[in-house]
Motif scaffolding. Structure first.
Motif, PDB file in Angstrom:
ATOM      1  N   LYS A  46      87.154  63.064  46.904  1.00 18.65           N
ATOM      2  CA  LYS A  46      88.328  62.706  47.511  1.00 18.65           C
ATOM      3  C   LYS A  46      88.943  63.858  48.118  1.00 18.65           C
ATOM      4  CE  LYS A  46      88.723  58.942  44.381  1.00 18.65           C
ATOM      5  NZ  LYS A  46      89.272  58.105  43.409  1.00 18.65           N
ATOM      6  N   SER A  47      90.096  63.598  48.726  1.00 19.94           N
ATOM      7  CA  SER A  47      90.925  64.554  49.395  1.00 19.94           C
ATOM      8  C   SER A  47      92.196  64.554  48.767  1.00 19.94           C
ATOM      9  CB  SER A  47      91.055  64.185  50.980  1.00 19.94           C
ATOM     10  OG  SER A  47      91.626  63.109  51.102  1.00 19.94           O
ATOM     11  N   GLY A  48      93.119  65.695  49.077  1.00 24.83           N
ATOM     12  CA  GLY A  48      94.463  65.862  48.207  1.00 24.83           C
ATOM     13  C   GLY A  48      94.948  66.749  49.238  1.00 24.83           C
ATOM     14  N   ILE A  49      96.303  67.096  48.615  1.00 26.73           N
ATOM     15  CA  ILE A  49      97.337  68.045  49.357  1.00 26.73           C
ATOM     16  C   ILE A  49      97.804  69.158  48.332  1.00 26.73           C
ATOM     17  CG2 ILE A  49      99.673  67.948  50.372  1.00 26.73           C
ATOM     18  CD1 ILE A  49      99.236  65.348  51.420  1.00 26.73           C
ATOM     19  N   ASN A  50      97.971  70.345  48.561  1.00 23.01           N
ATOM     20  CA  ASN A  50      98.301  71.389  47.718  1.00 23.01           C
ATOM     21  C   ASN A  50      99.524  71.969  48.314  1.00 23.01           C
ATOM     22  OD1 ASN A  50      98.188  73.633  45.957  1.00 23.01           O
ATOM     23  ND2 ASN A  50      97.533  74.971  47.584  1.00 23.01           N
ATOM     24  N   VAL A  51     100.699  71.830  47.673  1.00 26.91           N
ATOM     25  CA  VAL A  51     102.038  72.364  48.289  1.00 26.91           C
ATOM     26  C   VAL A  51     102.570  73.640  47.454  1.00 26.91           C
ATOM     27  CG1 VAL A  51     104.336  71.786  48.955  1.00 26.91           C
ATOM     28  CG2 VAL A  51     102.553  69.980  48.671  1.00 26.91           C
ATOM     29  N   VAL A  52     102.721  74.670  48.421  1.00 29.97           N
ATOM     30  CA  VAL A  52     103.704  75.687  47.711  1.00 29.97           C
ATOM     31  C   VAL A  52     105.038  75.716  48.139  1.00 29.97           C
ATOM     32  CG1 VAL A  52     103.743  78.313  47.333  1.00 29.97           C
ATOM     33  CG2 VAL A  52     101.442  77.092  47.458  1.00 29.97           C
ATOM     34  N   PRO A  85      91.314  61.877  37.061  1.00 23.64           N
ATOM     35  CA  PRO A  85      91.175  61.299  38.548  1.00 23.64           C
ATOM     36  C   PRO A  85      92.503  60.950  39.332  1.00 23.64           C
ATOM     37  CG  PRO A  85      90.779  59.827  36.533  1.00 23.64           C
ATOM     38  CD  PRO A  85      91.380  61.241  35.877  1.00 23.64           C
ATOM     39  N   ASP A  86      92.382  61.021  40.565  1.00 24.79           N
ATOM     40  CA  ASP A  86      93.190  60.591  41.724  1.00 24.79           C
ATOM     41  C   ASP A  86      94.534  61.270  41.610  1.00 24.79           C
ATOM     42  OD1 ASP A  86      91.184  58.333  41.921  1.00 24.79           O
ATOM     43  OD2 ASP A  86      92.087  57.248  40.505  1.00 24.79           O
ATOM     44  N   ILE A  87      94.353  62.693  41.430  1.00 22.67           N
ATOM     45  CA  ILE A  87      95.587  63.425  41.721  1.00 22.67           C
ATOM     46  C   ILE A  87      95.659  63.758  43.160  1.00 22.67           C
ATOM     47  CG2 ILE A  87      96.843  65.871  41.543  1.00 22.67           C
ATOM     48  CD1 ILE A  87      95.661  65.924  38.365  1.00 22.67           C
ATOM     49  N   THR A  88      96.951  63.160  43.816  1.00 23.21           N
ATOM     50  CA  THR A  88      96.864  63.166  45.302  1.00 23.21           C
ATOM     51  C   THR A  88      97.704  64.537  45.764  1.00 23.21           C
ATOM     52  OG1 THR A  88      99.250  61.988  45.119  1.00 23.21           O
ATOM     53  CG2 THR A  88      96.961  60.796  45.434  1.00 23.21           C
ATOM     54  N   HIS A  89      98.340  65.054  44.840  1.00 25.35           N
ATOM     55  CA  HIS A  89      99.373  66.240  45.312  1.00 25.35           C
ATOM     56  C   HIS A  89      99.087  67.360  44.125  1.00 25.35           C
ATOM     57  CE1 HIS A  89     100.609  63.120  47.958  1.00 25.35           C
ATOM     58  NE2 HIS A  89     101.201  64.207  48.787  1.00 25.35           N
ATOM     59  N   ILE A  90      99.106  68.703  44.465  1.00 23.83           N
ATOM     60  CA  ILE A  90      99.431  69.682  43.509  1.00 23.83           C
ATOM     61  C   ILE A  90     100.619  70.334  44.196  1.00 23.83           C
ATOM     62  CG2 ILE A  90      98.467  71.984  42.853  1.00 23.83           C
ATOM     63  CD1 ILE A  90      97.008  69.458  41.771  1.00 23.83           C
ATOM     64  N   ILE A  91     101.505  70.665  43.401  1.00 21.05           N
ATOM     65  CA  ILE A  91     102.842  71.398  43.730  1.00 21.05           C
ATOM     66  C   ILE A  91     103.040  72.435  42.987  1.00 21.05           C
ATOM     67  CG2 ILE A  91     105.076  71.012  44.144  1.00 21.05           C
ATOM     68  CD1 ILE A  91     104.962  67.879  43.923  1.00 21.05           C
ATOM     69  N   GLN A  92     102.961  73.641  43.677  1.00 22.32           N
ATOM     70  CA  GLN A  92     102.974  74.953  43.005  1.00 22.32           C
ATOM     71  C   GLN A  92     104.516  75.340  43.278  1.00 22.32           C
ATOM     72  OE1 GLN A  92      99.623  77.521  42.974  1.00 22.32           O
ATOM     73  NE2 GLN A  92      98.482  76.164  44.329  1.00 22.32           N
ATOM     74  N   MET A  93     105.329  75.694  42.088  1.00 18.23           N
ATOM     75  CA  MET A  93     106.493  76.158  41.995  1.00 18.23           C
ATOM     76  C   MET A  93     106.615  77.672  42.349  1.00 18.23           C
ATOM     77  SD  MET A  93     108.489  73.519  42.133  1.00 18.23           S
ATOM     78  CE  MET A  93     109.987  73.801  41.764  1.00 18.23           C
ATOM     79  N   ASP A  94     105.572  78.448  42.176  1.00 22.89           N
ATOM     80  CA  ASP A  94     105.370  80.031  42.401  1.00 22.89           C
ATOM     81  C   ASP A  94     104.235  80.243  42.465  1.00 22.89           C
ATOM     82  OD1 ASP A  94     104.076  79.750  39.809  1.00 22.89           O
ATOM     83  OD2 ASP A  94     105.914  79.906  39.040  1.00 22.89           O
ATOM     84  N   LEU A  95     103.701  81.270  42.831  1.00 23.02           N
ATOM     85  CA  LEU A  95     102.160  81.552  43.109  1.00 23.02           C
ATOM     86  C   LEU A  95     101.742  82.528  41.914  1.00 23.02           C
ATOM     87  CD1 LEU A  95     101.693  82.461  46.915  1.00 23.02           C
ATOM     88  CD2 LEU A  95     100.820  80.538  45.608  1.00 23.02           C
ATOM     89  N   PRO A  96     100.780  82.123  41.170  1.00 19.45           N
ATOM     90  CA  PRO A  96     100.442  82.829  40.119  1.00 19.45           C
ATOM     91  C   PRO A  96      99.813  84.455  40.421  1.00 19.45           C
ATOM     92  CG  PRO A  96      98.595  81.436  40.653  1.00 19.45           C
ATOM     93  CD  PRO A  96      99.679  81.173  41.677  1.00 19.45           C
ATOM     94  N   GLU A  97      99.987  85.209  39.826  1.00 20.87           N
ATOM     95  CA  GLU A  97      99.804  86.752  39.785  1.00 20.87           C
ATOM     96  C   GLU A  97      98.215  86.869  39.964  1.00 20.87           C
ATOM     97  OE1 GLU A  97     101.108  89.506  36.796  1.00 20.87           O
ATOM     98  OE2 GLU A  97     103.184  88.630  36.900  1.00 20.87           O
ATOM     99  N   ASP A  98      97.247  86.077  39.152  1.00 14.92           N
ATOM    100  CA  ASP A  98      95.958  85.962  39.236  1.00 14.92           C
ATOM    101  C   ASP A  98      95.634  85.167  40.448  1.00 14.92           C
ATOM    102  OD1 ASP A  98      93.207  85.748  38.863  1.00 14.92           O
ATOM    103  OD2 ASP A  98      93.578  86.130  36.636  1.00 14.92           O
ATOM    104  N   ASP A  99      94.904  85.607  41.275  1.00 12.33           N
ATOM    105  CA  ASP A  99      94.510  84.815  42.382  1.00 12.33           C
ATOM    106  C   ASP A  99      93.662  83.534  42.085  1.00 12.33           C
ATOM    107  OD1 ASP A  99      95.960  86.346  43.985  1.00 12.33           O
ATOM    108  OD2 ASP A  99      94.371  87.252  45.187  1.00 12.33           O
TER     109      ASP A  99
END
Length: 376
Positions: free
Chosen positions: A334-340, A305-319
């Motif tokens: 809830k809402s959140g932020i996804n960062v690449v 619960p309550d993860i506010t940010h996803i940070i992707q240090m690369d993009l996976p080969e599989d979409d």
């Protein structure tokens, strides 16, 4: 009104309703309403629903309700197979919250002798990883003749090349007339073939990734990425951030470099033993640590619960992995932020994913300790 459109919680025992109420769960989600009657009727089902929509309880509730109507408390009735130790543990914890019937966790890497002792207690629900489940069945420590149902959670992952043999062996250990359930947020051709006899349910998109998640792009060359990550964490100060990298060896590298800079974080990396991995997730789950670094497999299906940010240090080969990553935030309404954080090639791919999944990606820069839109 058809049966599936009724509130499925009405069919639950008062005991289960009370346990759900204690968890502040009073209304079923769409997927729970859709699949509950089918599973309750003993039908085999393959269902697809977006991350964060309540898939685990969609199958657990009807199965546990059936179990609690069963006067025999000694027979194994349900096996649930998951691709990772972490997800199996999470499902076990979810089951314990809604039933007092015995459950057991059977995962690879744990001592067999201890698992033999657990099985002597006659659990009615066993949750585990495919290879260990098959091993215990072949050793005749798990007896499958009285099963109601076998569940394959995150079934697309279980049917990837590296896991297919173990998953298929488990399926072949089970009687042909046993109820079979498969579920995931992303279902492609292999699960449809594997579950060819099951009723196929695809829930309408709720557009969680486009409506509830804000998507950011930060440009960084490969050698600068971890430094940009450090600056991002300092500038944004996320409430709870899950950091992804495709390469498992990079998990430890990122962890060491952040720790060297005195940033408190935890990591799920390949060399860590089960206890270290459990400790990392527990610290992150209970908020003692705000940053967890992982690979795609490590976080598959995790509901923290309550993860506010996803940070992707690369993009996976599989979409599909992009969906599973981004879907760890914005759960339960809830809402959140996804960062690449990507180089030129990755950000071009990100633009393609933006179009494919109907997202809006906002370019960001880190300047003077603050995150802002780039100046044109």
């Amino acid at each position: 009104m058809s049966e599936k459109n009724l509130n499925c919680f009405a069919s639950l025992s008062d005991t289960i309703k009370d346990k759900l109420a204690a968890l502040n769960i009073t209304e079923p989600t769409s997927v729970q309403n859709e699949v509950y009657p089918l599973i309750a009727q003993g039908k085999s089902v393959l269902f697809q629903s977006e991350t964060g929509t309540g898939k685990t309880y969609a199958y657990l509730l009807p199965l546990v309700n059936k179990l609690e109507e069963d006067s025999d408390t000694t027979k194994l009735r349900v096996i649930i197979c998951a691709p990772t130790f972490e997800l199996a543990s999470q499902i076990n914890a979810a089951a314990k919250k809604i039933t007092d019937r015995k459950t057991a966790l059977m995962i690879g890497g744990a001592p067999l002798k201890r698992q033999f002792e657990t099985l002597k207690e006659k659990p009615q629900i066993i949750i585990g990883t495919a290879a260990r489940l098959v091993e215990l069945i072949r050793l005749k420590k798990i007896r499958v003749q009285d099963l109601y149902c076998v569940v394959f959670d995150e079934c697309d992952r279980l049917l990837k090349k590296e896991s297919f043999e173990d998953t298929n062996n488990l399926r072949n250990c089970i009687a042909k007339d046993c109820q079979v359930i498969g579920c995931s947020a992303t279902i492609n051709k292999p699960p449809r073939i594997f579950f060819a006899d099951a009723q196929n349910i695809k829930m309408p998109d709720e557009f969680i990734l486009s409506k509830k998640v804000e998507h950011w792009a930060i440009y960084a060359e490969l050698r600068e990425k971890i430094d940009f990550l450090r600056k991002f964490l300092a500038a944004e100060n996320p409430g709870k951030a899950l950091i992804f990298t495709s390469r498992s060896d990079q998990v430890e590298n990122i962890y060491k470099k952040l720790t060297y800079k005195h940033i408190d974080c935890a990591a799920l990396y390949a060399k860590a033993d089960k206890q270290e991995r459990k400790s990392a997730i527990d610290r992150f789950r209970n908020g003692k640590c705000k940053i967890l670094i992982t690979s795609d497999l490590g976080a598959r299906g995790l509901d923290i619960p309550d993860i506010t940010h996803i940070i992707q240090m690369d993009l996976p080969e599989d979409d599909d992995f992009f969906i599973h990553r981004a879907g760890r935030t914005a759960r339960a309404g809830k809402s959140g932020i996804n960062v690449v954080i990507g180089d030129e090639f990755e950000l071009r791919r990100y633009a393609a994913l933006e179009k494919k999944f109907g997202l809006t990606v906002y370019p960001k820069q880190i300047r003077n300790g603050k995150i802002s839109a780039p100046q044109l």
